[in-house]
Structures are given as C-alpha cells and as structure tokens.
Design an enzyme around this catalytic site. Structure first.
Site, PDB file in Angstrom:
ATOM      1  N   ARG A   1     -99.456 -44.451 -13.125  1.00 28.15           N
ATOM      2  CA  ARG A   1     -99.775 -43.163 -13.764  1.00 28.15           C
ATOM      3  C   ARG A   1    -101.238 -43.127 -14.211  1.00 28.15           C
ATOM      4  NH1 ARG A   1     -95.380 -43.390 -18.094  1.00 28.15           N
ATOM      5  NH2 ARG A   1     -96.087 -41.368 -18.852  1.00 28.15           N
TER       6      ARG A   1
ATOM      7  N   ARG B   1     -88.301 -43.842 -21.838  1.00 26.24           N
ATOM      8  CA  ARG B   1     -88.394 -43.106 -20.581  1.00 26.24           C
ATOM      9  C   ARG B   1     -88.446 -44.072 -19.401  1.00 26.24           C
ATOM     10  NH1 ARG B   1     -92.964 -38.484 -21.262  1.00 26.24           N
ATOM     11  NH2 ARG B   1     -93.482 -39.323 -19.217  1.00 26.24           N
TER      12      ARG B   1
ATOM     13  N   LYS C   1    -100.604 -36.329 -26.494  1.00 26.57           N
ATOM     14  CA  LYS C   1    -100.561 -34.870 -26.320  1.00 26.57           C
ATOM     15  C   LYS C   1     -99.306 -34.264 -26.962  1.00 26.57           C
ATOM     16  CE  LYS C   1    -100.953 -35.296 -21.826  1.00 26.57           C
ATOM     17  NZ  LYS C   1    -101.076 -36.766 -21.732  1.00 26.57           N
TER      18      LYS C   1
ATOM     19  N   ARG D   1    -102.890 -30.373 -14.220  1.00 26.35           N
ATOM     20  CA  ARG D   1    -103.128 -31.804 -14.047  1.00 26.35           C
ATOM     21  C   ARG D   1    -103.910 -32.112 -12.770  1.00 26.35           C
ATOM     22  NH1 ARG D   1     -98.455 -34.126 -17.199  1.00 26.35           N
ATOM     23  NH2 ARG D   1     -98.641 -36.371 -17.211  1.00 26.35           N
TER      24      ARG D   1
ATOM     25  N   ARG E   1     -93.156 -46.355 -26.706  1.00 26.12           N
ATOM     26  CA  ARG E   1     -92.650 -44.988 -26.959  1.00 26.12           C
ATOM     27  C   ARG E   1     -91.116 -44.955 -26.881  1.00 26.12           C
ATOM     28  NH1 ARG E   1     -95.183 -40.020 -23.780  1.00 26.12           N
ATOM     29  NH2 ARG E   1     -94.630 -41.206 -21.920  1.00 26.12           N
TER      30      ARG E   1
HETATM   31  P1  ADP Z   1     -98.498 -38.043 -24.251  1.00 26.68           P
HETATM   32  O1  ADP Z   1     -97.751 -36.757 -24.535  1.00 26.68           O
HETATM   33  O2  ADP Z   1     -99.990 -37.830 -24.186  1.00 26.68           O
HETATM   34  O3  ADP Z   1     -97.980 -38.776 -23.053  1.00 26.68           O
HETATM   35  P2  ADP Z   1     -97.177 -38.996 -26.682  1.00 26.68           P
HETATM   36  O4  ADP Z   1     -97.484 -37.934 -27.672  1.00 26.68           O
HETATM   37  O5  ADP Z   1     -95.802 -39.032 -26.120  1.00 26.68           O
HETATM   38  O6  ADP Z   1     -98.290 -39.001 -25.482  1.00 26.68           O
HETATM   39  O7  ADP Z   1     -97.548 -40.397 -27.360  1.00 26.68           O
HETATM   40  C1  ADP Z   1     -97.335 -41.630 -26.678  1.00 26.68           C
HETATM   41  C2  ADP Z   1     -96.858 -42.690 -27.677  1.00 26.68           C
HETATM   42  O8  ADP Z   1     -97.921 -43.010 -28.571  1.00 26.68           O
HETATM   43  C3  ADP Z   1     -95.692 -42.241 -28.561  1.00 26.68           C
HETATM   44  O9  ADP Z   1     -94.860 -43.350 -28.784  1.00 26.68           O
HETATM   45  C4  ADP Z   1     -96.362 -41.773 -29.868  1.00 26.68           C
HETATM   46  O10 ADP Z   1     -95.522 -41.958 -31.000  1.00 26.68           O
HETATM   47  C5  ADP Z   1     -97.572 -42.715 -29.923  1.00 26.68           C
HETATM   48  N1  ADP Z   1     -98.767 -42.076 -30.492  1.00 26.68           N
HETATM   49  C6  ADP Z   1     -99.217 -40.824 -30.271  1.00 26.68           C
HETATM   50  N2  ADP Z   1    -100.379 -40.594 -30.944  1.00 26.68           N
HETATM   51  C7  ADP Z   1    -100.663 -41.758 -31.588  1.00 26.68           C
HETATM   52  C8  ADP Z   1    -101.738 -42.182 -32.456  1.00 26.68           C
HETATM   53  N3  ADP Z   1    -102.741 -41.362 -32.756  1.00 26.68           N
HETATM   54  N4  ADP Z   1    -101.703 -43.447 -32.925  1.00 26.68           N
HETATM   55  C9  ADP Z   1    -100.692 -44.297 -32.582  1.00 26.68           C
HETATM   56  N5  ADP Z   1     -99.663 -43.962 -31.793  1.00 26.68           N
HETATM   57  C10 ADP Z   1     -99.640 -42.715 -31.295  1.00 26.68           C
HETATM   58  P1  AMP Z   2     -95.456 -36.257 -18.971  1.00 23.57           P
HETATM   59  O1  AMP Z   2     -94.161 -35.930 -19.639  1.00 23.57           O
HETATM   60  O2  AMP Z   2     -96.521 -35.222 -19.250  1.00 23.57           O
HETATM   61  O3  AMP Z   2     -95.927 -37.660 -19.228  1.00 23.57           O
HETATM   62  O4  AMP Z   2     -95.188 -36.152 -17.394  1.00 23.57           O
HETATM   63  C1  AMP Z   2     -94.258 -37.026 -16.775  1.00 23.57           C
HETATM   64  C2  AMP Z   2     -94.323 -36.869 -15.257  1.00 23.57           C
HETATM   65  O5  AMP Z   2     -93.976 -35.519 -14.889  1.00 23.57           O
HETATM   66  C3  AMP Z   2     -95.686 -37.096 -14.603  1.00 23.57           C
HETATM   67  O6  AMP Z   2     -95.954 -38.472 -14.372  1.00 23.57           O
HETATM   68  C4  AMP Z   2     -95.491 -36.327 -13.284  1.00 23.57           C
HETATM   69  O7  AMP Z   2     -94.658 -37.013 -12.393  1.00 23.57           O
HETATM   70  C5  AMP Z   2     -94.718 -35.092 -13.751  1.00 23.57           C
HETATM   71  N1  AMP Z   2     -95.604 -33.988 -14.175  1.00 23.57           N
HETATM   72  C6  AMP Z   2     -95.729 -33.475 -15.433  1.00 23.57           C
HETATM   73  N2  AMP Z   2     -96.609 -32.468 -15.458  1.00 23.57           N
HETATM   74  C7  AMP Z   2     -97.075 -32.337 -14.175  1.00 23.57           C
HETATM   75  C8  AMP Z   2     -98.028 -31.503 -13.557  1.00 23.57           C
HETATM   76  N3  AMP Z   2     -98.705 -30.575 -14.253  1.00 23.57           N
HETATM   77  N4  AMP Z   2     -98.247 -31.666 -12.227  1.00 23.57           N
HETATM   78  C9  AMP Z   2     -97.586 -32.576 -11.515  1.00 23.57           C
HETATM   79  N5  AMP Z   2     -96.678 -33.419 -12.030  1.00 23.57           N
HETATM   80  C10 AMP Z   2     -96.415 -33.308 -13.359  1.00 23.57           C
END
Ligand code: ADP
Ligand code: AMP
Length: 213
Positions: free
Chosen positions: A171, A160, A14, A88, A127
């Site tokens: 998660r 993270r 995302k 969410r 990541r």
């Molecule tokens: P989210 O915001 O949904 O938690 P991220 O955008 O942070 O996910 O992506 C999670 C990890 O996967 C990051 O390390 C990112 O670089 C990698 N990633 C994201 N999209 C892709 C893809 N299409 N193919 C391979 N790796 C990806």
């Molecule tokens: P993210 O950065 O989107 O992966 O979110 C990291 C963490 O933040 C999640 O595992 C939750 O603990 C919290 N969080 C983020 N967005 C929300 C939401 N909309 N509602 C509740 N918790 C959230």
C-alpha cells in the site's frame, strides 16, 4: 456545495481526523468504507474489490468515481463533504473536478497529513476497528478502555485484513506511485494545507479543526 479533501498516506490518520471534523457539519465520505460495505454485502463487485484490497491494490477508477458521482448527484447544494481517501489517482482528481463543476461544487481545501513511512507502519500494525460503529483505535496511541473491546458497542475489535506487514508494504508503494502526485496537482491550484501528522491525535485534530474555522 463545499468539499474538503483529506490527503496522505495510509495510516497517516485521515479517518481519525475526520471523526473530529464531522462536528463542523461535514458529511464524512471514506471510499475505503464504501468499498468495504460492498465486500460485506458479498456483491459480485464486492468479491473483486476484496481481492484487490487484500493485495493493497487500488479499485479501478471508474468504480470509485461512479460511487462519488452518485453521492454528489443526490446531495443538496448546501451539503458539505469531507472526502477521506478520495481522490487517490490523478485520473480520479481530474474526474472529480468535472463532477464538481457539473453540480456547482468547489474544493475548499486539501488537508495533507504528512507522515513518514516508519510511523505509518507502526500505526497500521496497531490499528483496531469496531465492526459495528466504525470507531478506530490504536493498541498504543488510542487504546480502548478494555483491551480489544469497543468502548461504545462493547463488541470485539478487529484488525483489518489489509493491515498486515506484506500488504502495508504494497500500500505504501502504491501510495508513492499513484497518490503522491496529487500533492503537486493540488499545490498548483493553491489548495494544499499541510499538517505534521506525527503529532498526537489531539494536536492533529485541533490543527485541522482550526483550519476549517
Ligand atoms: P488513515 O485513515 O489515514 O488510514 P487512521 O485514521 O485509520 O488512518 O489511523 C491509523 C492508525 O493510527 C489508527 O490506529 C489510529 O488510531 C492511529 N492514529 C491516527 N492518528 C494518530 C496520531 N496522530 N498519533 C498516533 N496514532 C494515530
Ligand atoms: P482505506 O480505507 O482508505 O485505507 O482504503 C482501503 C483500500 O480501499 C485501499 O487500499 C484500496 O484498495 C481501496 N480504496 C479506497 N479508496 C480508493 C480510491 N479512491 N481509489 C481506489 N481504491 C480505493
């Protein structure tokens, strides 16, 4: 006010897609980032948020909805928002509809990034993030030029605290139980557009960009 929602399991990409969509004039709002800012500031709320986040649990709906309410109320009519990680839960989605009504806002589209569990685990485990500019890397799929150093800021990349095996497992379970029902909620409103998020970063980003014209 127009909004686009990015929906999908943790690690589906995302934030990575959002980095590209800001080119289209959207303001990227990641509730995860907003909550991590509270942790960084060490506010009393931040301490509680950290406890929940480190366990892979959600922060209470009223806390998150309160943040979004503040943001929408301060926005202009012409602003376009891209929400990443919000709503969410069903309660958040219902509250969001009410909030949007009160500011004459609409949901343009919900982009669903579909990604199976095995892929998610690999993505989250690899990541790496820049603490200064927020750029997200992956050790294998999107590596920085120098290992563990941000290409933009030149500082050390970090992992993270919630990207460890145990928390990733929690998660994913929380996603299945509390967030996955949003797919049917938005399908009933005919707002869902699915993208196969197992494709490469460039392909997924292009598919999302194309969708938003
Ligand atoms: P989210 O915001 O949904 O938690 P991220 O955008 O942070 O996910 O992506 C999670 C990890 O996967 C990051 O390390 C990112 O670089 C990698 N990633 C994201 N999209 C892709 C893809 N299409 N193919 C391979 N790796 C990806
Ligand atoms: P993210 O950065 O989107 O992966 O979110 C990291 C963490 O933040 C999640 O595992 C939750 O603990 C919290 N969080 C983020 N967005 C929300 C939401 N909309 N509602 C509740 N918790 C959230």
């Amino acid at each position: 006010m127009n909004t686009v929602l990015l929906l999908g399991p943790p690690g589906a990409g995302k934030g990575t897609v959002a980095e590209a969509l800001v080119e289209k004039g959207y303001t990227h709002v990641s509730t995860g980032d907003l909550l991590r800012e509270q942790i960084r500031l060490e506010t009393p709320l931040g301490i509680e948020i950290k406890r929940l986040m480190d366990n892979g649990q959600f922060v209470p709906d009223d806390v998150v909805v309160g943040m979004i309410r503040g943001l929408l109320e301060a926005a202009t009519d012409r602003q376009k928002f891209l929400f990443d990680g919000f709503p969410r839960t069903l309660a958040q989605a219902e509250k969001f509809d009410e909030l949007l009504q009160s500011v004459a806002g609409v949901i343009e589209e919900v982009i669903l990034l579909e990604c199976p569990e095995a892929v998610i685990v690999e993505r989250l485990s690899g990541r790496r993030t820049c603490g200064k500019c927020g750029t997200v890397y992956h050790v294998k799929y999107n590596p920085s030029s120098v290992t563990d150093v941000c290409d933009i800021e030149g500082c050390k990349l970090t992992q993270r605290p919630d990207d460890n095996a145990e928390t990733i497992k929690n998660r994913i379970e929380v996603y299945k139980e509390r967030t996955a029902p949003l797919i049917a909620f938005y399908q009933a409103k005919n707002l869902i557009h699915s993208i196969d998020a197992t494709q490469s970063i460039d392909v997924v980003r292009s598919a999302a960009l194309e969708r938003l014209g």
